[in-house]
Design an enzyme around this catalytic site. Structure first.
Site, PDB file in Angstrom:
ATOM      1  N   ARG A 104      45.044 -59.308  -8.382  1.00  0.00           N
ATOM      2  CA  ARG A 104      45.007 -59.718  -6.983  1.00  0.00           C
ATOM      3  C   ARG A 104      46.442 -59.732  -6.474  1.00  0.00           C
ATOM      4  O   ARG A 104      47.281 -60.453  -7.036  1.00  0.00           O
ATOM      5  CB  ARG A 104      44.392 -61.127  -6.956  1.00  0.00           C
ATOM      6  N   THR A 108      48.797 -60.518  -0.280  1.00  0.00           N
ATOM      7  CA  THR A 108      47.643 -60.179   0.580  1.00  0.00           C
ATOM      8  C   THR A 108      46.333 -60.726   0.036  1.00  0.00           C
ATOM      9  O   THR A 108      45.322 -60.757   0.743  1.00  0.00           O
ATOM     10  CB  THR A 108      47.496 -58.657   0.695  1.00  0.00           C
ATOM     11  N   ASP A 200      46.123 -70.773 -12.827  1.00  0.00           N
ATOM     12  CA  ASP A 200      46.007 -69.325 -13.039  1.00  0.00           C
ATOM     13  C   ASP A 200      45.453 -69.072 -14.433  1.00  0.00           C
ATOM     14  O   ASP A 200      46.143 -69.276 -15.439  1.00  0.00           O
ATOM     15  CB  ASP A 200      47.381 -68.653 -12.865  1.00  0.00           C
ATOM     16  N   ASP A 203      47.380 -66.518 -16.772  1.00  0.00           N
ATOM     17  CA  ASP A 203      48.638 -67.060 -17.295  1.00  0.00           C
ATOM     18  C   ASP A 203      48.378 -68.124 -18.360  1.00  0.00           C
ATOM     19  O   ASP A 203      49.111 -68.202 -19.361  1.00  0.00           O
ATOM     20  CB  ASP A 203      49.466 -67.667 -16.149  1.00  0.00           C
TER      21      ASP A 203
HETATM   22  O1  LIG Z   1      38.409 -63.875  -6.247  1.00  0.00           O
HETATM   23  P1  LIG Z   1      39.807 -63.375  -6.114  1.00  0.00           P
HETATM   24  O2  LIG Z   1      40.495 -63.939  -4.894  1.00  0.00           O
HETATM   25  O3  LIG Z   1      39.916 -61.887  -6.190  1.00  0.00           O
HETATM   26  O4  LIG Z   1      40.646 -64.003  -7.319  1.00  0.00           O
HETATM   27  C1  LIG Z   1      40.167 -64.063  -8.621  1.00  0.00           C
HETATM   28  C2  LIG Z   1      40.907 -63.127  -9.524  1.00  0.00           C
HETATM   29  O5  LIG Z   1      42.255 -63.587  -9.703  1.00  0.00           O
HETATM   30  C3  LIG Z   1      42.531 -63.733 -11.100  1.00  0.00           C
HETATM   31  O6  LIG Z   1      43.069 -62.582 -11.648  1.00  0.00           O
HETATM   32  P2  LIG Z   1      44.626 -62.185 -11.409  1.00  0.00           P
HETATM   33  O7  LIG Z   1      44.777 -61.386 -10.168  1.00  0.00           O
HETATM   34  O8  LIG Z   1      45.458 -63.422 -11.506  1.00  0.00           O
HETATM   35  O9  LIG Z   1      44.898 -61.205 -12.593  1.00  0.00           O
HETATM   36  P3  LIG Z   1      45.115 -61.565 -14.152  1.00  0.00           P
HETATM   37  O10 LIG Z   1      43.745 -61.820 -14.707  1.00  0.00           O
HETATM   38  O11 LIG Z   1      45.748 -60.334 -14.680  1.00  0.00           O
HETATM   39  O12 LIG Z   1      45.993 -62.771 -14.247  1.00  0.00           O
HETATM   40  C4  LIG Z   1      41.172 -64.034 -11.680  1.00  0.00           C
HETATM   41  O13 LIG Z   1      41.118 -63.848 -13.067  1.00  0.00           O
HETATM   42  C5  LIG Z   1      40.280 -63.131 -10.897  1.00  0.00           C
HETATM   43  O14 LIG Z   1      40.197 -61.807 -11.404  1.00  0.00           O
HETATM   44  O1  LIG Z   2      42.527 -70.517  -8.808  1.00  0.00           O
HETATM   45  C1  LIG Z   2      42.655 -69.319  -9.124  1.00  0.00           C
HETATM   46  C2  LIG Z   2      42.447 -68.273  -8.211  1.00  0.00           C
HETATM   47  C3  LIG Z   2      42.610 -66.989  -8.615  1.00  0.00           C
HETATM   48  N1  LIG Z   2      42.971 -66.735  -9.895  1.00  0.00           N
HETATM   49  C4  LIG Z   2      43.179 -67.721 -10.786  1.00  0.00           C
HETATM   50  O2  LIG Z   2      43.505 -67.447 -11.946  1.00  0.00           O
HETATM   51  N2  LIG Z   2      43.038 -69.002 -10.381  1.00  0.00           N
HETATM   52 MG   LIG Z   3      46.260 -64.281 -13.070  1.00  0.00          MG
END
Ligand SMILES: O=P(O)(O)OC[C@H]1O[C@H](OP(=O)(O)OP(=O)(O)O)[C@H](O)[C@@H]1O
Ligand SMILES: O=c1cc[nH]c(=O)[nH]1
Ligand SMILES: [Mg+2]
Length: 209
Positions: A104, A108, A200, A203
């Site tokens: 994400r 944005t 997160d 992370d």
């Molecule tokens: O519903 P949304 O608003 O799209 O957000 C949720 C997304 O954000 C996080 O991933 P992230 O972008 O942090 O990627 P990562 O798993 O690589 O940390 C989470 O694991 C979802 O995939």
């Molecule tokens: O709360 C949140 C939202 C998006 N992605 C995450 O990992 N945590």
């Molecule tokens: Mg993430």
């Protein structure tokens, strides 16, 4: 009103409370997110269709139940969805695994797809898309779009924590997809994080922050 199934099994709820806490270590977080993934899929697969096959025990020939149809597919949304896969495979060792990489954009909040690889014959399989977090719903919608383009028809979305905004977005974009959560939380904050949430997820699983 959002359409969502909350899995309120006490073991799921207890473990979710552990991982929500900010002092939970990476090791504990990783272990419990897998355990919750496994327990959620155990609950969700309660109604899977069975068929009878002929077997022979050491004592007699008999008919016995096995799960009907082609092997199901688990699709983690990378990265964080990977954290649930081992736990799910403990419940369904024969599941096939598809991968979809989506992050994400932090400014944005729009999803960016960077990888996709799936097993064949998706149209004939039950598909579980897994990701701990359903925030705006953008990433899950992008994942569902991508998988449907490859023929998938029977899709379930399994997340630990969801925001009402995300569930609503999925209900509207993909009304045929059933959403399962361990918790429907209160809201998104101004940065698009789920409140109270767990931070997160990626992370915390991989120790990157
Ligand atoms: O519903 P949304 O608003 O799209 O957000 C949720 C997304 O954000 C996080 O991933 P992230 O972008 O942090 O990627 P990562 O798993 O690589 O940390 C989470 O694991 C979802 O995939
Ligand atoms: O709360 C949140 C939202 C998006 N992605 C995450 O990992 N945590
Ligand atoms: Mg993430």
């Amino acid at each position: 009103m959002v359409k969502v199934n909350i899995l309120d099994h006490p073991l799921i709820q207890h473990k979710l409370t552990q991982i929500r806490q900010k002092d939970t270590s990476t090791t504990q977080f990783r272990q419990m997110i897998n355990e919750i993934g496994g327990l959620m899929v155990y609950e969700i697969t309660r109604d899977l269709p069975l068929e009878q096959i002929e077997i022979e025990t050491p004592v007699a020939k008999t008919k016995a139940n096995v799960i009907a149809g082609k092997k199901m597919v688990v699709v983690p949304i990378l990265r964080a969805g990977l954290g649930m896969v081992d736990g799910i495979l403990q419940m369904i060792p024969s599941a096939r695994i598809g991968h979809i990489g989506i992050f994400r954009d932090e400014e944005t909040l729009q999803p960016v797809e960077y990888f996709a690889k799936f097993p064949e014959e998706l149209d004939q399989r039950d598909i579980f898309i897994v990701d701990p977090m359903l925030a705006t719903g953008g990433s899950a919608i992008a994942a569902i779009n991508s998988i449907k383009q490859r023929g998938a028809k029977n899709i379930k979305l399994v997340c630990l924590v969801g925001a009402p905004e995300g569930v609503k977005a999925i209900n509207e974009a993909h009304p045929d997809v059933t959403v399962y959560l361990a918790s429907l939380d209160e809201k998104l904050n101004e940065k698009g994080y789920i409140v109270p949430g767990l931070g997160d997820a990626g992370d915390r699983i991989f120790g990157t922050k």
